[in-house]
Scaffold this active site. Structure first.
Site, mmCIF file in Angstrom:
data_model
loop_
_atom_site.group_PDB
_atom_site.id
_atom_site.type_symbol
_atom_site.label_atom_id
_atom_site.label_comp_id
_atom_site.label_asym_id
_atom_site.label_seq_id
_atom_site.Cartn_x
_atom_site.Cartn_y
_atom_site.Cartn_z
ATOM 1 N N CYS A 171 0.827 -1.121 -0.081
ATOM 2 C CA CYS A 171 -0.030 0.061 -0.001
ATOM 3 C C CYS A 171 0.792 1.283 0.006
ATOM 4 O O CYS A 171 1.577 1.392 0.982
ATOM 5 C CB CYS A 171 -0.866 0.275 1.061
ATOM 6 S SG CYS A 171 -1.822 -1.696 1.536
ATOM 7 N N CYS A 186 1.298 3.603 3.105
ATOM 8 C CA CYS A 186 1.325 3.060 4.659
ATOM 9 C C CYS A 186 2.827 2.854 4.911
ATOM 10 O O CYS A 186 3.939 2.163 4.172
ATOM 11 C CB CYS A 186 0.967 1.719 4.470
ATOM 12 S SG CYS A 186 0.780 0.975 6.428
ATOM 13 N N CYS A 195 -10.100 -0.288 19.003
ATOM 14 C CA CYS A 195 -9.927 -0.745 17.874
ATOM 15 C C CYS A 195 -8.474 -1.272 17.595
ATOM 16 O O CYS A 195 -7.523 -0.516 17.751
ATOM 17 C CB CYS A 195 -10.153 0.290 16.741
ATOM 18 S SG CYS A 195 -11.694 0.856 16.636
HETATM 19 N N1 SAM Z 1 -3.275 -4.215 7.646
HETATM 20 C C1 SAM Z 1 -4.740 -4.040 7.787
HETATM 21 C C2 SAM Z 1 -5.334 -3.665 6.451
HETATM 22 O O1 SAM Z 1 -4.719 -2.829 5.647
HETATM 23 O O2 SAM Z 1 -6.344 -4.103 6.270
HETATM 24 C C3 SAM Z 1 -5.214 -3.058 8.654
HETATM 25 C C4 SAM Z 1 -4.465 -2.120 9.116
HETATM 26 S S1 SAM Z 1 -4.399 -0.422 7.851
HETATM 27 C C5 SAM Z 1 -3.283 0.432 8.509
HETATM 28 C C6 SAM Z 1 -5.933 0.229 8.144
HETATM 29 C C7 SAM Z 1 -6.155 1.336 6.925
HETATM 30 O O3 SAM Z 1 -5.621 2.571 7.855
HETATM 31 C C8 SAM Z 1 -5.981 1.281 5.850
HETATM 32 O O4 SAM Z 1 -6.789 0.499 4.675
HETATM 33 C C9 SAM Z 1 -6.094 2.863 5.102
HETATM 34 O O5 SAM Z 1 -7.133 3.194 4.801
HETATM 35 C C10 SAM Z 1 -5.496 3.388 6.455
HETATM 36 N N2 SAM Z 1 -4.412 4.001 6.659
HETATM 37 C C11 SAM Z 1 -3.073 3.488 6.512
HETATM 38 N N3 SAM Z 1 -2.121 4.366 6.373
HETATM 39 C C12 SAM Z 1 -2.638 5.641 6.215
HETATM 40 C C13 SAM Z 1 -2.296 6.744 6.016
HETATM 41 N N4 SAM Z 1 -0.590 7.071 5.878
HETATM 42 N N5 SAM Z 1 -2.896 7.949 5.967
HETATM 43 C C14 SAM Z 1 -4.183 7.744 5.935
HETATM 44 N N6 SAM Z 1 -4.874 6.448 6.145
HETATM 45 C C15 SAM Z 1 -3.958 5.414 6.130
HETATM 46 FE FE1 SF4 Z 2 -1.559 -2.315 3.596
HETATM 47 FE FE2 SF4 Z 2 -0.136 -1.055 5.445
HETATM 48 FE FE3 SF4 Z 2 -2.445 -2.548 6.052
HETATM 49 FE FE4 SF4 Z 2 -0.074 -3.691 5.289
HETATM 50 S S1 SF4 Z 2 -0.668 -2.372 7.222
HETATM 51 S S2 SF4 Z 2 -1.981 -4.084 4.290
HETATM 52 S S3 SF4 Z 2 0.613 -2.155 3.952
HETATM 53 S S4 SF4 Z 2 -2.465 -0.702 5.102
#
Ligand code: SAM
Ligand code: SF4
Ligand code: DTB
Length: 345
Positions: free
Chosen positions: A66, A69, A106
């Site tokens: 992603c 991320c 959460c």
């Molecule tokens: N790894 C799991 C997943 O991706 O489904 C769960 C955690 S993930 C960090 C949850 C959500 O946080 C992502 O789908 C994204 O929408 C949001 N997110 C992650 N990093 C972000 C960022 N830098 N700025 C804004 N939203 C973010």
């Molecule tokens: Fe994507 Fe970050 Fe969630 Fe991993 S932790 S699946 S890189 S949003």
């Protein structure tokens, strides 16, 4: 001349077209906010917001790519990978969150998907957090139908799984998981009887049409997500999206208002990026129908708006936090019966 305003939908619609969503986003700002606030009042107490606190239970080294991320192993960022937290560590943080006024806790893990074995300790966390009198939410990546049923049987209330953006823009952000796989996980969550938390991220360089298409995807799901997080991209150094042109703040408000109109019974959550917003911008978002936030000093790894700033903001705006009602009768039961009187159709 003022245009006709959308009417409270009873029951909510699930057949929105992309063109309809785009024309809502294009309304004159005042008309859009008035329509959203009117619908908001028809369905919710306008002065209450729901407060959740996040905890990263397993940080970093994620196999997914992603582009936003900081936890992806594909990018070189300052996030240091950590092992899964122990039950005691999680409960300590949950107790602190409750003491600070959160009603939902959460827990997020940087996994593509949990293995069945990885779910065992996580399931113990659900029982422990619930026993503290908090609602539970988890975001662990993709789930199979059976895993969703296990989480439901363990007492989990909500599962967060975001669509993130439009199907068209998605390929520019993530290559290791398909949009269809995300929709399949949402289907498993729903089928298991878990409440859904699903939304997206704005400010990744997407177009207004992409924002409309994301909203259309969410609002045409068989059931609207009970919680719709709208994240503003937090730009993390070392990620491909670092340096993206920031989004016009009014565009963020427009998306919140459109989400409120399209999914009138859902909690619309101001998620990541609140620490980058002024108090005035957040107040506009609440006026546009946002009625939930993440509260606490951290999101998962990124900073959040400080708690004392939030408490001051609630006080200045006369906002109260939503009480925790352990056994809500129906997940999507609207909180208000009356309809707005000024709708034209
Ligand atoms: N790894 C799991 C997943 O991706 O489904 C769960 C955690 S993930 C960090 C949850 C959500 O946080 C992502 O789908 C994204 O929408 C949001 N997110 C992650 N990093 C972000 C960022 N830098 N700025 C804004 N939203 C973010
Ligand atoms: Fe994507 Fe970050 Fe969630 Fe991993 S932790 S699946 S890189 S949003
Ligand atoms: C969601 O939509 N936003 C939250 C929650 N669901 C899990 C997470 C935001 C993460 C922001 C980046 C970070 O903290 O690493």
């Amino acid at each position: 001349m003022s245009r006709p305003l959308p009417c409270p939908q009873d029951p909510p619609r699930h057949d929105w077209t992309l063109q309809e969503v785009e024309s809502i986003l294009e309304l004159p700002f005042n008309d859009l906010l008035f329509a959203a606030q009117s619908l908001h009042r028809a369905h919710f107490d306008p002065n209450r917001i729901q407060v959740s606190t996040l905890l990263s239970i397993k940080t970093g080294a994620c196999p997914e790519d992603c582009a936003y991320c900081g936890q992806s192993a594909h990018h070189s960022t300052a996030v240091a990978p950590e092992r899964l937290l122990s039950l005691d560590e999680v409960l300590e943080r949950a107790r602190a969150a409750k003491a600070q006024g959160a009603t939902r806790f959460c827990m997020g893990a940087a996994w593509r998907n949990p293995t069945d074995k990885q779910l065992d300790p996580v399931i113990a966390m659900i029982a422990g957090v619930k026993a503290l009198g908090l609602e539970t939410c988890m975001t662990l990546g993709m789930l199979t139908a059976e895993q969703a049923r296990r989480l439901k049987a363990a007492g989990l209330d909500y599962y967060n799984h975001n669509l993130d953006t439009s199907p068209e823009f998605y390929g520019q952000v993530i290559s290791t998981r398909t949009y269809q796989e995300r929709l399949a996980t949402l289907e498993h969550i729903r089928a298991a009887g878990l409440k859904t938390c699903s939304g997206g991220i704005l400010g990744m360089g997407e177009s207004r049409r992409d924002r409309a298409a994301l909203l259309q995807q969410l609002a045409t799901l068989p059931a609207h997500p009970e919680s719709v997080p709208i994240n503003l991209l937090v730009q993390i150094e070392g990620t491909p999206l670092f340096g993206t042109e920031p989004l016009d703040p009014f565009e963020f408000v427009r998306v919140v208002a459109a989400a409120r109109i399209l999914m009138p019974c859902s909690h619309i959550r101001l998620a990541a990026g609140r620490h980058l917003m002024s108090d005035e911008l957040q107040a506009l978002c609440f006026l546009a129908g946002a009625n939930a936030i993440f509260y606490g000093e951290r999101l998962l790894t990124a900073p959040n708006a400080p708690g004392d700033r939030d408490r001051r903001l609630f006080e200045r705006l006369g906002l109260m936090t939503e009480p925790f009602v352990p056994e809500r009768s129906e997940p999507m039961a609207c909180q208000r019966e009356q309809r707005a009187e000024h709708c034209v159709s």
